[in-house]
Design a protein around this motif. Structure first.
Motif, PDB file in Angstrom:
ATOM      1  N   ASN A   1       0.837  -1.201   0.000  1.00 26.96           N
ATOM      2  CA  ASN A   1       0.000   0.000   0.000  1.00 26.96           C
ATOM      3  C   ASN A   1       0.869   1.246   0.000  1.00 26.96           C
ATOM      4  O   ASN A   1       1.789   1.359   0.806  1.00 26.96           O
ATOM      5  N   ASN A   2       0.553   2.178  -0.900  1.00 24.48           N
ATOM      6  CA  ASN A   2       1.258   3.448  -0.958  1.00 24.48           C
ATOM      7  C   ASN A   2       0.808   4.278   0.239  1.00 24.48           C
ATOM      8  O   ASN A   2      -0.379   4.501   0.440  1.00 24.48           O
ATOM      9  N   GLY A   3       1.770   4.715   1.074  1.00 25.11           N
ATOM     10  CA  GLY A   3       1.396   5.407   2.302  1.00 25.11           C
ATOM     11  C   GLY A   3       2.204   6.658   2.558  1.00 25.11           C
ATOM     12  O   GLY A   3       2.845   7.213   1.674  1.00 25.11           O
ATOM     13  N   ASP A   4       2.162   7.103   3.814  1.00 26.21           N
ATOM     14  CA  ASP A   4       2.841   8.328   4.231  1.00 26.21           C
ATOM     15  C   ASP A   4       4.338   8.267   3.965  1.00 26.21           C
ATOM     16  O   ASP A   4       4.967   7.217   4.106  1.00 26.21           O
ATOM     17  N   ARG A   5       4.867   9.427   3.610  1.00 27.45           N
ATOM     18  CA  ARG A   5       6.300   9.582   3.335  1.00 27.45           C
ATOM     19  C   ARG A   5       6.707  10.976   3.795  1.00 27.45           C
ATOM     20  O   ARG A   5       5.986  11.936   3.554  1.00 27.45           O
ATOM     21  N   PRO A   6       7.858  11.113   4.433  1.00 28.65           N
ATOM     22  CA  PRO A   6       8.314  12.446   4.828  1.00 28.65           C
ATOM     23  C   PRO A   6       8.451  13.367   3.612  1.00 28.65           C
ATOM     24  O   PRO A   6       8.644  12.892   2.487  1.00 28.65           O
ATOM     25  N   PRO A   7       8.391  14.674   3.821  1.00 25.40           N
ATOM     26  CA  PRO A   7       8.461  15.630   2.700  1.00 25.40           C
ATOM     27  C   PRO A   7       9.898  15.858   2.218  1.00 25.40           C
ATOM     28  O   PRO A   7      10.485  16.914   2.416  1.00 25.40           O
ATOM     29  N   PHE A   8      10.459  14.865   1.563  1.00 21.01           N
ATOM     30  CA  PHE A   8      11.809  14.984   1.014  1.00 21.01           C
ATOM     31  C   PHE A   8      11.819  15.959  -0.159  1.00 21.01           C
ATOM     32  O   PHE A   8      10.770  16.290  -0.709  1.00 21.01           O
ATOM     33  N   ASP A   9      13.014  16.372  -0.589  1.00 16.87           N
ATOM     34  CA  ASP A   9      13.153  17.309  -1.698  1.00 16.87           C
ATOM     35  C   ASP A   9      12.921  16.683  -3.066  1.00 16.87           C
ATOM     36  O   ASP A   9      12.838  17.393  -4.057  1.00 16.87           O
ATOM     37  N   VAL A  10      12.874  15.365  -3.134  1.00 21.82           N
ATOM     38  CA  VAL A  10      12.663  14.676  -4.410  1.00 21.82           C
ATOM     39  C   VAL A  10      11.384  13.843  -4.338  1.00 21.82           C
ATOM     40  O   VAL A  10      11.010  13.363  -3.270  1.00 21.82           O
ATOM     41  N   PRO A  11      10.707  13.671  -5.470  1.00 24.95           N
ATOM     42  CA  PRO A  11       9.496  12.846  -5.485  1.00 24.95           C
ATOM     43  C   PRO A  11       9.816  11.387  -5.165  1.00 24.95           C
ATOM     44  O   PRO A  11      10.919  10.905  -5.433  1.00 24.95           O
ATOM     45  N   GLY A  12       8.841  10.711  -4.607  1.00 28.11           N
ATOM     46  CA  GLY A  12       9.016   9.305  -4.299  1.00 28.11           C
ATOM     47  C   GLY A  12       7.787   8.743  -3.632  1.00 28.11           C
ATOM     48  O   GLY A  12       6.743   9.398  -3.562  1.00 28.11           O
ATOM     49  N   ALA A  13       7.903   7.527  -3.144  1.00 27.78           N
ATOM     50  CA  ALA A  13       6.785   6.856  -2.481  1.00 27.78           C
ATOM     51  C   ALA A  13       7.328   5.838  -1.497  1.00 27.78           C
ATOM     52  O   ALA A  13       8.411   5.280  -1.697  1.00 27.78           O
ATOM     53  N   TRP A  14       6.581   5.638  -0.422  1.00 29.27           N
ATOM     54  CA  TRP A  14       6.870   4.561   0.516  1.00 29.27           C
ATOM     55  C   TRP A  14       5.719   3.569   0.417  1.00 29.27           C
ATOM     56  O   TRP A  14       4.550   3.937   0.560  1.00 29.27           O
ATOM     57  N   LEU A  15       6.061   2.315   0.174  1.00 32.91           N
ATOM     58  CA  LEU A  15       5.064   1.262   0.041  1.00 32.91           C
ATOM     59  C   LEU A  15       5.124   0.358   1.267  1.00 32.91           C
ATOM     60  O   LEU A  15       6.194  -0.102   1.664  1.00 32.91           O
ATOM     61  N   TYR A  16       3.954   0.141   1.828  1.00 35.71           N
ATOM     62  CA  TYR A  16       3.835  -0.513   3.125  1.00 35.71           C
ATOM     63  C   TYR A  16       3.307  -1.938   3.019  1.00 35.71           C
ATOM     64  O   TYR A  16       2.418  -2.230   2.222  1.00 35.71           O
ATOM     65  N   SER A  17       3.839  -2.780   3.894  1.00 38.15           N
ATOM     66  CA  SER A  17       3.268  -4.082   4.202  1.00 38.15           C
ATOM     67  C   SER A  17       2.763  -3.945   5.636  1.00 38.15           C
ATOM     68  O   SER A  17       3.576  -3.764   6.562  1.00 38.15           O
ATOM     69  N   GLU A  18       1.459  -3.967   5.797  1.00 38.74           N
ATOM     70  CA  GLU A  18       0.827  -3.650   7.071  1.00 38.74           C
ATOM     71  C   GLU A  18       1.277  -2.253   7.489  1.00 38.74           C
ATOM     72  O   GLU A  18       1.106  -1.311   6.737  1.00 38.74           O
ATOM     73  N   GLU A  19       1.908  -2.072   8.643  1.00 38.37           N
ATOM     74  CA  GLU A  19       2.322  -0.738   9.083  1.00 38.37           C
ATOM     75  C   GLU A  19       3.802  -0.457   8.787  1.00 38.37           C
ATOM     76  O   GLU A  19       4.337   0.565   9.199  1.00 38.37           O
ATOM     77  N   ASN A  20       4.458  -1.335   8.038  1.00 38.38           N
ATOM     78  CA  ASN A  20       5.897  -1.214   7.791  1.00 38.38           C
ATOM     79  C   ASN A  20       6.193  -0.718   6.375  1.00 38.38           C
ATOM     80  O   ASN A  20       5.855  -1.389   5.402  1.00 38.38           O
ATOM     81  N   PRO A  21       6.878   0.435   6.253  1.00 35.96           N
ATOM     82  CA  PRO A  21       7.242   0.939   4.919  1.00 35.96           C
ATOM     83  C   PRO A  21       8.478   0.202   4.399  1.00 35.96           C
ATOM     84  O   PRO A  21       9.609   0.600   4.645  1.00 35.96           O
ATOM     85  N   ILE A  22       8.259  -0.889   3.678  1.00 33.39           N
ATOM     86  CA  ILE A  22       9.370  -1.778   3.337  1.00 33.39           C
ATOM     87  C   ILE A  22      10.024  -1.479   1.990  1.00 33.39           C
ATOM     88  O   ILE A  22      11.147  -1.897   1.754  1.00 33.39           O
ATOM     89  N   VAL A  23       9.320  -0.793   1.091  1.00 33.46           N
ATOM     90  CA  VAL A  23       9.910  -0.406  -0.189  1.00 33.46           C
ATOM     91  C   VAL A  23       9.836   1.103  -0.308  1.00 33.46           C
ATOM     92  O   VAL A  23       8.754   1.681  -0.225  1.00 33.46           O
ATOM     93  N   HIS A  24      10.994   1.737  -0.462  1.00 34.30           N
ATOM     94  CA  HIS A  24      11.064   3.180  -0.683  1.00 34.30           C
ATOM     95  C   HIS A  24      11.448   3.402  -2.134  1.00 34.30           C
ATOM     96  O   HIS A  24      12.463   2.864  -2.591  1.00 34.30           O
ATOM     97  N   LEU A  25      10.648   4.178  -2.849  1.00 30.81           N
ATOM     98  CA  LEU A  25      10.951   4.514  -4.228  1.00 30.81           C
ATOM     99  C   LEU A  25      11.366   5.978  -4.293  1.00 30.81           C
ATOM    100  O   LEU A  25      10.756   6.826  -3.639  1.00 30.81           O
ATOM    101  N   VAL A  26      12.376   6.270  -5.097  1.00 33.48           N
ATOM    102  CA  VAL A  26      12.844   7.643  -5.293  1.00 33.48           C
ATOM    103  C   VAL A  26      12.893   7.903  -6.790  1.00 33.48           C
ATOM    104  O   VAL A  26      13.551   7.164  -7.537  1.00 33.48           O
ATOM    105  N   GLU A  27      12.194   8.958  -7.220  1.00 34.89           N
ATOM    106  CA  GLU A  27      12.214   9.304  -8.634  1.00 34.89           C
ATOM    107  C   GLU A  27      13.513  10.037  -8.969  1.00 34.89           C
ATOM    108  O   GLU A  27      13.885  10.994  -8.288  1.00 34.89           O
TER     109      GLU A  27
END
Length: 69
Positions: free
Chosen positions: A29-55
């Motif tokens: 699930n695509n969820g909350d991510r801190p406001p970094f300077d570059v676009p991206g996404a944190w994908l969660y398994s339950e409450e754990n952001p296990i995949v971080h994507l950075v554009e």
């Protein structure tokens, strides 16, 4: 023995396609991510952001490069 991994950080030039892949194929699930300077996404398994994507720029990398884990 490995008992867990905090997260995997992946660079991508195709952010929306990568988000859709991890949601549809792996059920994350695509969820909350801190406001970094570059676009991206944190994908969660339950409450754990296990995949971080950075554009990244198409000039810097190709989709799927693992930055760190």
């Amino acid at each position: 023995m490995i008992i867990g991994i905090n997260h995997i950080n992946i660079d991508t030039t195709e952010l929306e396609k990568m988000i859709r892949f991890y949601e549809e194929v792996l059920g994350l699930n695509n969820g909350d991510r801190p406001p970094f300077d570059v676009p991206g996404a944190w994908l969660y398994s339950e409450e754990n952001p296990i995949v971080h994507l950075v554009e990244v720029s198409k000039h810097l990398a190709t989709t799927g490069n693992i930055d760190h884990f």
